[in-house]
Design a protein around this motif. Structure first.
Motif: not given
Length: 124
Positions: A52-53, A33, A103-104
């Motif tokens: 996110t990734r 992320t 996640a963020i």
């Protein structure tokens, strides 16, 4: 280990635009992320935006929502921050950072790798 290098900062008049870039090298960029933070003189480092990734989710600070856009190009190992309608209060050193979370995350302590920062100055 991930190395991050920001670029694209500079001096701009209020209402103008800048696009910051953050080039990543080292371990797989797509696994992280990515976030942008900023720090003005005498103030704490604050969250600006994150992605996110898989780029399926983004989050923005209320102060930049609707004006800034974060994006990433996995093929180029680069994350961007498009900044429009800049205000003098956006003046700060901007940092990109990488976090090993799916996640963020918004707290600086959750980010493991940091760039050296790039100065953004918005004149009134």
């Amino acid at each position: 280990q991930v190395q991050l290098v920001e670029s694209g900062g500079g001096l701009v008049q209020a209402g103008g635009s800048l696009r910051l870039s953050c080039a990543a090298s080292g371990r797989t960029f797509s696994g992280y992320t990515m976030g942008w933070f900023r720090q003005a003189p005498g103030k704490e480092r604050e969250f600006v935006a994150a992605i996110t990734r898989s780029a399926d989710s983004t989050l923005y600070a209320d102060s930049v929502k609707g004006r800034f856009t974060i994006s990433r190009d996995t093929a180029k190992n680069t994350v961007y921050l498009q900044m429009n309608s800049l205000k003098p209060e956006d003046t700060a050193v901007y940092y990109c950072a990488a976090a090993i979370f799916p996640a963020i995350v918004v707290h600086p302590n959750d980010y493991y790798y940091w760039g050296q920062g790039t100065q953004v100055t918005v004149s009134s």
